[in-house]
Design an enzyme around this catalytic site. Structure first.
Site, mmCIF file in Angstrom:
data_model
loop_
_atom_site.group_PDB
_atom_site.id
_atom_site.type_symbol
_atom_site.label_atom_id
_atom_site.label_comp_id
_atom_site.label_asym_id
_atom_site.label_seq_id
_atom_site.Cartn_x
_atom_site.Cartn_y
_atom_site.Cartn_z
ATOM 1 N N ARG A 231 0.860 -1.185 0.000
ATOM 2 C CA ARG A 231 0.000 0.000 0.000
ATOM 3 C C ARG A 231 0.894 1.232 0.000
ATOM 4 O O ARG A 231 1.937 1.255 0.660
ATOM 5 C CB ARG A 231 -0.928 0.021 1.223
ATOM 6 C CG ARG A 231 -2.047 -1.012 1.195
ATOM 7 C CD ARG A 231 -3.056 -0.691 0.101
ATOM 8 N NE ARG A 231 -4.164 -1.655 0.052
ATOM 9 C CZ ARG A 231 -4.185 -2.728 -0.698
ATOM 10 N NH1 ARG A 231 -3.144 -3.016 -1.465
ATOM 11 N NH2 ARG A 231 -5.241 -3.528 -0.717
ATOM 12 N N GLU A 259 -3.087 7.968 -4.576
ATOM 13 C CA GLU A 259 -3.229 7.495 -5.941
ATOM 14 C C GLU A 259 -4.693 7.643 -6.344
ATOM 15 O O GLU A 259 -5.576 7.693 -5.489
ATOM 16 C CB GLU A 259 -2.769 6.049 -6.092
ATOM 17 C CG GLU A 259 -3.557 5.044 -5.278
ATOM 18 C CD GLU A 259 -2.979 3.626 -5.392
ATOM 19 O OE1 GLU A 259 -3.787 2.698 -5.548
ATOM 20 O OE2 GLU A 259 -1.747 3.463 -5.326
ATOM 21 N N HIS A 282 -0.895 0.303 -9.861
ATOM 22 C CA HIS A 282 -1.602 -0.575 -8.916
ATOM 23 C C HIS A 282 -2.250 -1.760 -9.649
ATOM 24 O O HIS A 282 -3.452 -2.016 -9.561
ATOM 25 C CB HIS A 282 -2.663 0.200 -8.127
ATOM 26 C CG HIS A 282 -2.991 -0.440 -6.805
ATOM 27 N ND1 HIS A 282 -3.408 0.272 -5.721
ATOM 28 C CD2 HIS A 282 -2.955 -1.744 -6.410
ATOM 29 C CE1 HIS A 282 -3.624 -0.549 -4.698
ATOM 30 N NE2 HIS A 282 -3.354 -1.776 -5.104
#
Length: 405
Positions: A231, A259, A282
């Site tokens: 994360r 993000e 991601h």
């Protein structure tokens, strides 16, 4: 059972939900802020990366289960869900291999400058001299921070690459380290001092937020590589940017802080322009194999909930209750017995924390465990025992500590 799927989900799995009798609404393009006015009639909400906020959770009295079709639940307000009596579940471990594969994709891309080399070739530039400069990873020391399923999959692949592996986790024992073929580090700072490559695999919790800060980055060897597929908030991104700007480190990131919440969005973080930063948006869990496995697990969770009311992989089931006493009631399996017992407990103003009623073979008798936050006095026990002929016997246990579920 009305089900809202608010993120991308395969059509094959949608068909299976319909076969279970779920009334499915599929709206993968919904934004998080659009959920509160829509969620009202739904019993089940399925998301992937879309945030589930307190506003969404408090907008429905029907909502009983929020399922993240993925591993972490940091995008879900679990505290509010618990206060609203909403179960939160996920699909842990199903994307572990995909994320571990991306760890090594980023590592090799950083070391061999793959993206820059491809960009040069697409610009019709042949620069073998520049792109021949690489350290190589064989024989280097890899530090794995976090030994969940992803961390363990990384270790398997590290052995194949000939990496010497150090590992740190709060729960890692010497025996487990030996079984995994790694050196156990009792001090997290040692990982950053000794490793040539550090890869992060911890869940986002209050104690792991900014786990990698300026002081730990300063411990790393010159030109070391930091990989983060966990994360973004696990790393102090401002501190990392400063270290990258100073030319001290290299990094491969699949996650950022912050993000974009949406799959397609503008993203102009200053860290993206640094030449020693390689990144992906991601996508660690985003392989067809991983999504198929996650879809299968999501169906399993929903099917079990629909058919039995049980929630698999529940992340907000209390590990401990305030119960101090446990009343065991052996009784005949007949109508009204437990209602009688519960009414007596209610009248005594004692709260019931947990109940489990087990039917014995043959269906004639049962044993019910009732966990209580207060002591039922002798007069109450006597009233329960003699007040109903279907009660066979009672036993009261004092719990030394609040019971662990």
């Amino acid at each position: 059972m009305k089900t809202l799927i608010a993120d991308k989900f395969s059509e094959a799995h949608l068909d299976r939900l319909n076969q279970l009798g779920c009334e499915v609404t599929y709206q993968p393009s919904l934004k998080a802020e659009e959920l509160p006015p829509l969620v009202g009639p739904y019993k089940i909400l399925v998301v992937r990366s879309k945030p589930v906020t307190a506003a969404t959770l408090t907008a429905s009295d029907q909502l009983a289960l929020v399922l993240r079709a993925g591993a972490g639940v940091n995008t879900i307000d679990v505290k509010t869900a618990s206060a609203r009596g909403v179960f939160v579940s996920n699909c842990p471990g199903k994307n572990s291999i995909a994320v571990a594969e991306l760890v090594f994709a980023l590592l090799l891309a950083v070391d061999r400058r793959i993206a820059d080399s491809v960009a040069a070739l697409r610009a019709h530039q042949w620069n073998k001299k520049e792109f021949s400069k690489a350290d190589g990873v064989f024989g280097k020391t890899l530090g794995v921070v976090g030994l969940g399923r992803i961390g363990r999959e990384v270790i398997v692949r590290a052995h194949a690459f000939g990496l010497r592996t150090l590992a740190w986790s709060r729960s890692l024992t010497a025996q487990q380290a030996e079984e995994l073929g790694v050196e156990r580090c009792g001090d997290l700072d040692d990982i950053f001092r000794r490793a040539d490559i550090v890869t992060l695999h911890v869940a986002l919790k209050p104690e792991t937020r900014r786990l990698v800060n300026a002081s730990r980055l300063a411990l790393m060897k010159p030109n070391a590589i930091l990989i983060n597929t966990a994360r973004g908030e696990v790393v102090d991104q401002d501190a990392l940017r400063a270290a990258l700007q100073a030319g001290k480190l290299r990094a491969g990131l699949d996650v950022f802080d912050p993000e974009p919440a949406e799959a397609i969005a503008d993203f102009a973080d200053p860290i993206l322009g640094l030449p020693n930063l390689y990144g992906t948006p991601h996508i660690g869990a985003s392989t067809e194999q991983a999504q198929e496995a996650i879809g299968q697990e999501a169906i399993r969770v929903i099917e079990t909930f629909v058919k039995t009311g049980l929630v698999l992989n529940c992340v907000n089931h209390a590990t401990r209750t305030p119960a101090k006493w446990q009343l065991i009631v052996r009784h005949y399996n007949r109508v009204g017995v437990l209602a009688f017992v519960m009414d007596k407990i209610r009248r005594a103003e004692i709260n019931v924390e947990e109940v489990q009623n087990v039917i014995l073979e043959g269906g004639v008798a049962a044993s019910c465990r009732i966990q209580l936050d207060g002591e039922p006095g002798s007069s109450l026990l006597a009233a329960i025992k003699v007040g109903n002929p279907d009660i066979i016997g009672l036993e009261l246990l004092r719990l030394a500590t609040p019971i662990q579920l």
